[in-house]
Design an enzyme around this catalytic site. Structure first.
Site, PDB file in Angstrom:
ATOM      1  N   LYS A  55     -31.702 -17.298 -17.643  1.00 43.42           N
ATOM      2  CA  LYS A  55     -32.246 -16.029 -18.130  1.00 43.42           C
ATOM      3  C   LYS A  55     -32.812 -16.165 -19.535  1.00 43.42           C
ATOM      4  O   LYS A  55     -33.649 -15.364 -19.950  1.00 43.42           O
ATOM      5  CB  LYS A  55     -31.178 -14.934 -18.108  1.00 43.42           C
ATOM      6  CG  LYS A  55     -30.444 -14.785 -16.790  1.00 43.42           C
ATOM      7  CD  LYS A  55     -31.361 -14.492 -15.624  1.00 43.42           C
ATOM      8  CE  LYS A  55     -30.547 -14.284 -14.340  1.00 43.42           C
ATOM      9  NZ  LYS A  55     -31.395 -14.076 -13.165  1.00 43.42           N
ATOM     10  N   TYR A 270     -24.208 -10.401  -1.508  1.00 44.19           N
ATOM     11  CA  TYR A 270     -24.283 -10.763  -2.921  1.00 44.19           C
ATOM     12  C   TYR A 270     -22.898 -10.784  -3.564  1.00 44.19           C
ATOM     13  O   TYR A 270     -22.122  -9.831  -3.445  1.00 44.19           O
ATOM     14  CB  TYR A 270     -25.169  -9.755  -3.649  1.00 44.19           C
ATOM     15  CG  TYR A 270     -25.237  -9.971  -5.142  1.00 44.19           C
ATOM     16  CD1 TYR A 270     -25.967 -11.034  -5.665  1.00 44.19           C
ATOM     17  CD2 TYR A 270     -24.576  -9.122  -6.014  1.00 44.19           C
ATOM     18  CE1 TYR A 270     -26.040 -11.247  -7.033  1.00 44.19           C
ATOM     19  CE2 TYR A 270     -24.644  -9.321  -7.390  1.00 44.19           C
ATOM     20  CZ  TYR A 270     -25.378 -10.385  -7.886  1.00 44.19           C
ATOM     21  OH  TYR A 270     -25.441 -10.585  -9.243  1.00 44.19           O
ATOM     22  N   TYR A 296     -24.709 -17.559  -7.843  1.00 48.57           N
ATOM     23  CA  TYR A 296     -26.071 -18.065  -7.694  1.00 48.57           C
ATOM     24  C   TYR A 296     -26.104 -19.575  -7.427  1.00 48.57           C
ATOM     25  O   TYR A 296     -26.400 -20.022  -6.318  1.00 48.57           O
ATOM     26  CB  TYR A 296     -26.888 -17.751  -8.967  1.00 48.57           C
ATOM     27  CG  TYR A 296     -27.073 -16.289  -9.216  1.00 48.57           C
ATOM     28  CD1 TYR A 296     -28.141 -15.584  -8.657  1.00 48.57           C
ATOM     29  CD2 TYR A 296     -26.178 -15.581 -10.016  1.00 48.57           C
ATOM     30  CE1 TYR A 296     -28.316 -14.237  -8.884  1.00 48.57           C
ATOM     31  CE2 TYR A 296     -26.340 -14.225 -10.254  1.00 48.57           C
ATOM     32  CZ  TYR A 296     -27.413 -13.550  -9.677  1.00 48.57           C
ATOM     33  OH  TYR A 296     -27.568 -12.217  -9.908  1.00 48.57           O
TER      34      TYR A 296
END
Length: 339
Positions: A55, A270, A296
């Protein structure tokens, strides 16, 4: 000036990590898998600010844009254990901006580890103001409403949605594509596949846009969706990749067929652990001393392992896995690892 540096300069990106991040070969993992496929990782997890992670590449462009607009408050969204939220708080602190996080309750977890440890702990340490919303709420709508409140107070907020995956944020991974191409030339090899997780689509979209802008093949990128069903993940990635390519200012095209999204590792949904993810995290830790996160990178790396075991790549072919970080999330998943 390289194309990656030129992109950063033209878009006013701030500096949050060292470029380029290193590429390392995982020879002990190869031995453990009994394969002659050459497995490499690009260490986007090693950046120092906020615990590191992919990120930061997006935030370099997003915070640059925010500062160029004279903003003083960065407002963004995510799940309770959002890596993007944690790094937004850290990077905002580094840049002197206030940070407000709108975190949605999207994972069915109510234990203390998940609710108070990992990224949640760090959000508070970095000084972010956290707004908790239910899982069925619209976090971006809440963030936009909060921004209006801040404007009435004389503040100048900058709002971005989950993962920082806007065309501005995805420029960070367009630059990463050029970085990889330069490293390939220096190493004297070409990766047959570049593998990544796909949550909010920005990492895949940015890499695809950068490859297209450089005249290379976007189909070399393959992501594993960990959030949306594959049809939605593919559509979002195509749309964002095209918008990001346009924003780069370079020519090129991206065919929908060149966006490769694999659904095999998503599991029940998720943030919900899978056996393959747990094995991948343990295997990489115990062979190479490297850490994957449970949401992830652990799931996407499980996809790489499955493909190698299935013989999908020929002996001598080289793979690159982009290590996207998220290690603080491991502490929120202690029970999943039976620790």
């Amino acid at each position: 000036m390289s194309d990656a540096a030129s992109l950063r300069s033209r878009h006013g990106a701030v500096s949050l990590l060292s470029h380029p991040s290193p590429i390392e070969r995982l020879e002990r993992l190869e031995q453990a898998l009994g394969t002659q496929v050459r497995i490499h990782v690009k260490r986007d997890d090693v950046a120092g600010i906020g615990g590191g992670g992919n990120k930061l590449r997006k935030l370099e462009f997003l915070l640059g844009d925010a500062l160029a607009q004279g903003c003083d408050t960065f407002v963004t969204t995510g799940g309770i254990q959002s890596n993007h939220a944690r790094l937004s708080a850290a990077a905002s602190a580094r840049m002197g901006l206030a940070c407000e996080l709108v975190l949605a309750d999207v994972v069915p977890r109510h234990d203390a580890d998940y609710r108070a440890n990992g990224n949640v702990l760090l959000d508070g340490l970095f000084g972010a103001k956290v707004h908790a919303v239910p899982g069925d709420a619209d976090p971006l709508a809440f963030a936009q409403a909060r921004a209006e409140e801040l404007r009435t107070e004389g503040r100048r907020p900058y709002v971005v949605g989950a993962g920082g995956s806007s065309p501005v944020g995805a420029l960070g991974y367009a630059g990463c594509a050029w970085e990889i191409l330069e490293q390939e030339r220096a190493l004297g090899l070409r990766f047959v596949r570049i593998l990544i997780p796909n949550g909010s689509a920005g990492t895949h979209a940015g890499l695809a846009a950068g490859m297209a802008a450089a005249g290379d093949d976007p189909a070399r990128i393959q992501s594993f969706t960990v959030l949306a069903p594959v049809e939605a993940a593919h559509a979002a990635t195509v749309t964002l990749a095209r918008a990001t390519l346009e924003r780069t200012g370079f020519s090129g095209t991206i065919d929908a067929a060149a966006i490769r999204v694999d659904p095999s590792q998503r599991g029940p949904g998720y943030g919900i652990p899978t056996d393959a993810m747990l094995e991948a995290v343990r295997l990489l830790a115990r062979t190479e001393g490297l850490l994957l996160d449970p949401v992830y990178s652990g799931k996407a790396f499980a996809g790489l392992i499955a493909a190698v075991r299935a013989g999908e790549y020929a002996p001598g072919e080289a793979l690159l896995y982009v290590m996207t970080g998220g290690v603080p999330g491991l502490f929120a998943y202690r029970q999943a690892f039976d620790l």
